[in-house]
Design a protein around this motif. Structure first.
Motif, short mmCIF file in Angstrom:
data_model
loop_
_atom_site.label_atom_id
_atom_site.label_comp_id
_atom_site.label_asym_id
_atom_site.label_seq_id
_atom_site.Cartn_x
_atom_site.Cartn_y
_atom_site.Cartn_z
N PRO A 1 8.20 9.13 -11.09
CA PRO A 1 7.80 7.95 -11.84
C PRO A 1 7.38 8.35 -13.25
CG PRO A 1 6.45 8.25 -9.86
CD PRO A 1 7.19 9.51 -10.10
N LEU B 1 2.17 7.06 -4.99
CA LEU B 1 2.87 6.06 -4.19
C LEU B 1 4.17 6.61 -3.60
CD1 LEU B 1 2.37 2.89 -6.40
CD2 LEU B 1 1.00 3.72 -4.51
N HIS B 2 4.53 7.80 -4.00
CA HIS B 2 5.80 8.31 -3.52
C HIS B 2 5.61 9.52 -2.64
CE1 HIS B 2 8.10 5.49 -5.83
NE2 HIS B 2 7.20 5.65 -6.78
N ILE C 1 11.85 11.52 -6.48
CA ILE C 1 11.59 10.37 -7.35
C ILE C 1 10.48 10.73 -8.32
CG2 ILE C 1 10.70 8.03 -7.39
CD1 ILE C 1 12.21 7.60 -4.76
N ILE D 1 0.89 -2.30 -6.82
CA ILE D 1 1.65 -1.34 -6.01
C ILE D 1 2.97 -1.96 -5.60
CG2 ILE D 1 1.70 -0.21 -3.75
CD1 ILE D 1 -1.25 0.37 -4.10
N LEU E 1 16.57 2.14 -7.16
CA LEU E 1 17.18 3.00 -6.16
C LEU E 1 18.32 2.32 -5.42
CD1 LEU E 1 14.07 4.67 -4.49
CD2 LEU E 1 15.84 5.80 -5.80
N ARG F 1 0.10 8.18 -12.52
CA ARG F 1 -0.69 7.55 -11.47
C ARG F 1 0.17 6.96 -10.37
NH1 ARG F 1 -1.59 4.23 -15.91
NH2 ARG F 1 -0.49 2.24 -15.88
N TYR F 2 1.45 6.77 -10.65
CA TYR F 2 2.32 6.21 -9.62
C TYR F 2 2.82 7.29 -8.65
CZ TYR F 2 2.46 1.73 -11.98
OH TYR F 2 2.12 0.53 -12.53
N ARG F 3 2.55 8.55 -8.99
CA ARG F 3 3.05 9.62 -8.12
C ARG F 3 2.54 9.48 -6.69
NH1 ARG F 3 2.97 14.31 -11.97
NH2 ARG F 3 4.51 13.59 -13.45
N ALA G 1 0.87 -1.17 0.00
CA ALA G 1 0.00 0.00 0.00
C ALA G 1 0.91 1.22 0.00
CB ALA G 1 -0.90 0.00 1.24
N PRO G 2 0.39 2.36 -0.45
CA PRO G 2 1.22 3.56 -0.46
C PRO G 2 1.86 3.82 0.89
CG PRO G 2 -0.83 3.99 -1.60
CD PRO G 2 -0.94 2.62 -1.02
N ARG G 3 3.11 4.25 0.86
CA ARG G 3 3.88 4.44 2.08
C ARG G 3 3.28 5.48 3.00
NH1 ARG G 3 7.26 0.58 3.30
NH2 ARG G 3 9.05 1.84 3.92
N VAL G 4 2.40 6.29 2.45
CA VAL G 4 1.83 7.36 3.26
C VAL G 4 1.01 6.79 4.41
CG1 VAL G 4 -0.30 7.64 1.95
CG2 VAL G 4 0.74 9.61 3.01
N VAL H 1 10.95 0.24 -8.32
CA VAL H 1 11.60 1.46 -7.84
C VAL H 1 12.74 1.11 -6.89
CG1 VAL H 1 11.29 3.55 -6.46
CG2 VAL H 1 9.57 2.89 -8.12
N HIS I 1 5.36 -2.09 -8.46
CA HIS I 1 5.96 -0.78 -8.69
C HIS I 1 7.05 -0.48 -7.67
CE1 HIS I 1 6.38 3.46 -9.69
NE2 HIS I 1 6.27 3.72 -8.40
N TYR I 2 6.74 -0.71 -6.41
CA TYR I 2 7.74 -0.43 -5.38
C TYR I 2 8.98 -1.31 -5.56
CZ TYR I 2 4.99 2.72 -2.42
OH TYR I 2 4.31 3.79 -1.92
#
Lengths: 754, 754
Positions: free
Chosen positions: B719, B727-728, B717, A561, A572, B723-725, A445-448, A568, A564-565
């Motif tokens: 992307p 997630l960061h 970062i 998700i 990174l 839509r992946y924004r 899930a998004p890190r937020v 990334v 994608h991570y």
């Protein structure tokens, strides 16, 4: 396959206690080793670390600087001051500064208003160290953790009967056997969870158990089931709660949807504030509800004893459907919603006093017994009084009317019911963000969602849950009967997977009681699985498809998700040679430009060290700079950007995009009058576009020298007040966004305040 | 007072012809002198310009690089290629590159779709050199420029009668004298504008005339009047046009508002495409309308002659108001809307063939005669036929029904009316953005209105006009009668001020005919002023207050905008000593840091020149740099930002904001394992906020060394897909926005593409 399996942080063993540093997991040993090697490369290229430290024109440790009272509050913008805790010589924290929030007195009016609103709704922020680890004694934990499960009897029996009544009196005959079956189910699921508690004394949520024992996809499925279930818990509980106070509060009967929305928003605000701290207070409604329903059952039975326990015939209702296996299964699946919330205790083992797992088991047993008593009692009373579900009044209200008339006892039952349902909704607010936290920690899930808000609540998860629950609540018009078909699918999926996980767990361990536990969990798994299949099959068309779709979508989303991570993360990942390094002797203008001889004062000149590093001119991975300064007008803002660029002592190219040949000539003249101090290129744009030619020019330079790192230095006029922004060119912002896509282009904004 | 009176560019004399470089006015001599002095200061500080040029690692003139066919189209993002026109040796353009738009084949799917939509709606962009300067012969100019004025007879007489009919038959008796008065007014205003045309042969809009002769505020008032009038022209014309086709097209009668909105949006699209080029085509509807109304009047008079010109008695209507001076004045003011649009020709003198002013005057006379004929004819016909305004049918339609029945001639009249009204609305699209352009050129409106769009239309002004007209049209339900009270106020204010300006003009000049001209303009001024006062007084409550408010608001807004621009202009003004200059020998790390000895290769090393500049160490205005790199994680993105910072060879400080003490220790350990190559500061934030402590830390450093220019280098970062924004972390963006408010802080974003 996953190229970079990130290890969960150490405290994962604690069953997912939230931690403020969950977003910054420690490096594993391999990564540390890579870090060392990268560091060696860096050292060879960039020279003596000590020289860098000596070059620093400021004292970075603000520990002793200036006394807190001397600091002006929030001189620029809406931010507040850093207060230094302890002096710089404190050996415990050699150079750490703590930051302390205060009532921001400065800043703009808008910022102050926002701050005030925030503080009024949320209260003062809490320190991370205040993360709740308070332990609850059993008689407090029981009501807090069982509100969700116990409140289910407010709608479960009704959901069961509402299906049977479709087949008229013949259908209602099945009520007793189905109720008995559900009680059996409760017993077995309860026993299963007793095993889980023992095996996962740090808290065994379905997601943790399923993913640990069954793997990735089952874990995600369990999480998906749980999360759709939590959203439904909020919607269903609020809908049922509003229905419960309908007879008492006419407003609720007339406009249930607006009232429900208000209640959900209050829950949102309360949870953002962190109401979960108020555990003890929550005991009241649960005990009140248990008392109310127990009284109802007791008095009802007493009255029934008066006329020799002869069941009154239900009001004659003409059957619209035949009694089929399908109908009975559907009634069973609907009635099973009475079991939702049963998993709460197993998630929350660590909040019990020691010995945690033993206390938790006792509490679970208590809860199951109470649940069975209430459920069975209500079903008996229904049988004796012959009430049937109708659209005007809830079943519980009918029973209370029947037993107590319309007096204060009736009102008490209804209010207690509404209160416990509200509490049950609040449980979802507690658990949903926590599951999301676990998912985010595992990069699903998004890190937020890792972030703890001002009040140590997972604000983002709370907001997401509110949004989803509101959507469902409004879309289904706040009617419990419409929401029930969606319910139970998710929760029984999670039950099944978690019990299956336990089976695997016992299979793997060498616990002395493993065979008995395995048997119990297997039974629980099979029973829950049956309910799940029954729910999916019988309620699919009625609304379960929504839940299935949500679960499927969730699975898809989380996997994407994670993918994608992973991608990334791979990109990174540090590895030796991956980095273009700063070189002590670059090829470019600080050297070849205006002033090759390094010399000159500055306040640090006295303690400057000798550089004893060998220079590595041949290193292939050096950074070569080029600064590009787009200048529209030769005013102070543009000049300042040029001066900034020149002061970096890297090669500079000024770029002017001109809308016409005449203007281009004029600009070149002005440039010449200024003294031609920097190279200038003028691009004429016959179509008046500015961004596109600039982007393309920079792209062309990049093709000419792909090794260059180009820094585009944009002068930007920043008016003090927001409303004046419209009056200024937005080219800088748009250019920045457009340049973001270009490789090896760094964007620098030199603000000019007016 | 205004501290910096900017001179309008030279071509202001041409009456405001749009120019693509209007946003970049030339410097005046004083500014050039300042530029020279600033340049000398720069030269003393920053060293040899030739060295800077030699240091350039790229060939900036892309004239010869690479052949257009070789360039990949839009490799990164949605932008298209630069094609070089002419080779680099072309002496005319020593180093200018032209930029050429093409069908962007590359870019993202979304960008391609947007591009396609844009090209479909707008067509291919036009070169600036295509700015229309085509000359029109009189018989084409007449219909093009008089559509607005002539179309006014479609609603003017009706507006007049609609007021009088309130007083019943007694009121209608005033129709003839009022009509005569309006005809007199038309004659005088026409004569006045004949004077304006002679005096301003390059086009004399009310704003230009009023501000040139009367000063700033009257000019702005005239502009305000004109602009509210243009907005109303669009709303009223479209409302009247939709009403005109109502009897022919039932859809228009049933839902006038949606249809009107669609028509306005079509006007928007057409004008963004630049329909004004299609001047000749526009002649058709105007002539058709004139023909239709002339026929109507002719046939009507012929029929009336048949029965000896005996006027039919108007349908008996009971009076709701008494005949008062107030009512008569109100009718007069309403009827004067028949004159709107009369100023069009005087604005557009330059588009006539030579001798422009003479041809324009002839055309104006023609137009006035036609206008008077049509207006008087219609009023006569109304008198003879006895029709009165009603809510079901327009007056013109009633007349046409009366004269032609319902046959094709009737349809012809209605369609021609609708077409000419549409055209009149289009006139406003032509003029509104042009006034806005003039205001923006004089710094009274946002500079964005100076920009010519892809199709050489003032896109922003066109969009603003559309928005305002839509708002009015919808708010007033698309009813002409509701909009009329707002009309005329603005236009007669502009008339009055422009005529007053002319009076001053004649007073100042030594023209042989000045006395006659002055007298004519003074009469026009007085008459227009009377109408203006009458309109304000009588229609205030009915809606004129909206127009007054709009004019007042406009005046306030434009003055504040100008004040802001003046302040900004003052702040941006170059003056010697205002600039912190780059120094050839900074005090900091390129020198005192790792690599003081300037040496080393690079491809430019061979042609490096000697620096023969005297070094000025004591210069007080040197730039001292400090780079601050916020690092959350030691991954490739963070490292790249660190390497970028170090390669600038200015002092670097890495900053880590840690949510907990444990994490802080862990990070410090990792930093140490990496090798402590750069100074690091860790800020512990017990409340988990990241932005605020960082801002505050930087602010504290600024207080420590206010002379430092701090560059905050943010790894970000990026992307590939939008839509992946989510997630960061959005910290980089938020930090950038927050840092913008801080003084002497420059923000650099180092993108990391994944």
């Amino acid at each position: 396959m996953v190229s970079r399996e990130r290890k969960p942080p150490d405290d994962a063993a604690v069953g997912g206690m939230p931690s403020p540093s969950a977003g910054l997991p420690p490096l594993d040993e391999e990564q540390v080793e890579v870090l060392r090697r990268v560091g060696r490369e860096w050292g060879e290229a960039a020279g003596d670390p000590a020289a860098w430290r000596r070059a620093l024109p400021v004292e970075p440790n603000l520990g002793g600087f200036p006394a807190p009272a001397e600091i002006r509050p929030a001189a620029y913008g809406r931010h507040v001051r850093v207060s230094s805790l302890g002096d710089a010589s404190d050996p415990r924290q050699p150079d750490a500064i703590e930051w302390d929030e205060e009532q921001g007195a400065g800043g703009t009016r808008r910022a102050r208003a926002a701050h005030l609103l925030r503080r009024t709704v949320l209260g003062m922020p809490l320190r991370s160290s205040a993360i709740a680890r308070e332990r609850l004694r059993k008689r407090v934990a029981l009501p807090v953790l069982s509100a969700d499960a116990l409140s289910s009897v407010a709608y479960g029996p009704e959901a069961l009967l509402a299906v049977l009544v479709l087949a008229g009196t013949a259908g209602l005959a099945y009520a007793a056997p189905l109720a008995a079956l559900i009680v059996v189910l409760m017993v077995f699921v309860g026993l299963s969870y007793r095993q889980t508690i023992r095996a996962y004394p740090h808290g065994g949520g379905s997601y943790l158990v399923a993913s640990a024992n069954l793997g990735r996809t089952p874990g995600l499925l369990a999480a998906a089931g749980l999360m759709t279930d939590y959203v439904l818990t909020v919607s269903v509980s609020i809908a049922a709660g509003v229905a419960a106070i309908g007879p008492v509060l006419p407003l609720a009967a007339r406009s249930p949807v607006p009232l429900g929305v208000v209640v959900i928003l209050l829950l949102l605000a309360g949870n953002l504030r962190g109401v979960r701290q108020a555990g003890r207070l929550f005991a009241v409604p649960t005990y009140a509800f248990v008392l109310a329903v127990a009284l109802l059952i007791g008095v009802g039975l007493y009255q029934a004893a008066g006329n020799g326990f002869t069941a009154e015939a239900p009001a004659p209702s003409h059957a619209t459907e035949a009694v089929t296996l399908y109908l009975v299964l559907r009634a069973f699946a609907s009635g099973s919603t009475a079991m939702t919330g049963i998993e709460a205790i197993s998630n929350a083992v660590p909040i019990f006093r020691p010995t945690e797992w033993r206390n938790a088991r006792t509490t679970l047993t208590c809860m199951i017994l109470m649940l069975i008593t209430l459920f069975a009692g209500i079903m008996t009373l229904v049988h004796l009084t012959g009430v049937t579900p109708n659209h005007q009044e809830t079943l519980l209200s009918q029973l209370a009317h029947h037993v107590f008339g319309s007096g204060p006892w009736y009102v008490f039952v209804q209010l207690a019911t509404a209160a416990v349902l509200l509490l049950a909704a609040n449980t979802a607010y507690n658990d949903f963000p926590r599951v999301l936290f676990l998912l985010a920690r595992d990069w699903y899930a998004p890190r937020v969602f890792l972030r703890l808000g001002d009040r140590l609540a997972f604000s983002h998860g709370i907001i997401l849950l509110t949004g989803a629950a509101l959507l469902l609540f409004v879309a289904f018009g706040g009617r419990t009967s419409a929401l029930i078909p969606l319910y139970a699918v998710g929760v029984f999926l999670a039950f099944t997977l978690s019990q299956a996980g336990m089976v695997v767990h016992w299979h793997r361990t060498r616990d002395p009681h493993r065979r008995r536990s395995l048997l119990l969990n297997a039974t629980g798994c099979v029973l829950a699985g049956v309910v799940f299949v029954a729910a999916v099959v019988t309620k699919f068309a009625a609304g379960a498809w929504v839940a299935i779709l949500a679960i499927g979508g969730f699975l898809l989303l989380t996997t994407r998700i994670r993918r994608h991570y992973d991608r990334v993360g791979e990109a990174l990942r540090l590895h030796p040679g991956a980095l273009e390094l700063p070189a002590t002797a670059c090829s470019v203008p600080a050297a070849s430009g205006p002033a090759p001889e390094a010399e000159g004062g500055g306040r640090q000149a006295d303690d400057r060290g000798d550089t004893d590093e060998a220079e590595r001119e041949e290193a292939p991975e050096q950074i070569h700079h080029l600064s590009i300064v787009p200048v529209a007008v030769l005013d102070l803002a543009g000049m300042r950007a040029l001066a900034y660029a020149a002061a970096l002592r890297q090669p500079v190219l000024a770029l002017h995009v001109s809308p016409s040949d005449e203007e281009a000539d004029r600009f070149r003249d002005n440039w010449h009058q200024w003294g031609d101090h920097l190279p200038l290129e003028v691009v004429v744009t016959p179509y008046r576009a500015i961004i596109a030619p600039m982007i393309h020019y920079i792209e062309a330079l990049h093709r000419q020298r792909p090794d260059l790192t180009m820094t585009v230095i944009l002068p930007e006029i920043v008016p003090r007040r927001r409303r004046y922004r419209l009056l200024h060119s937005r080219v800088a912002g748009r250019l920045r966004r457009s340049l973001r896509a270009l490789p090896k282009v760094v964007v620098t904004t030199v603000p000019f305040h007016v």
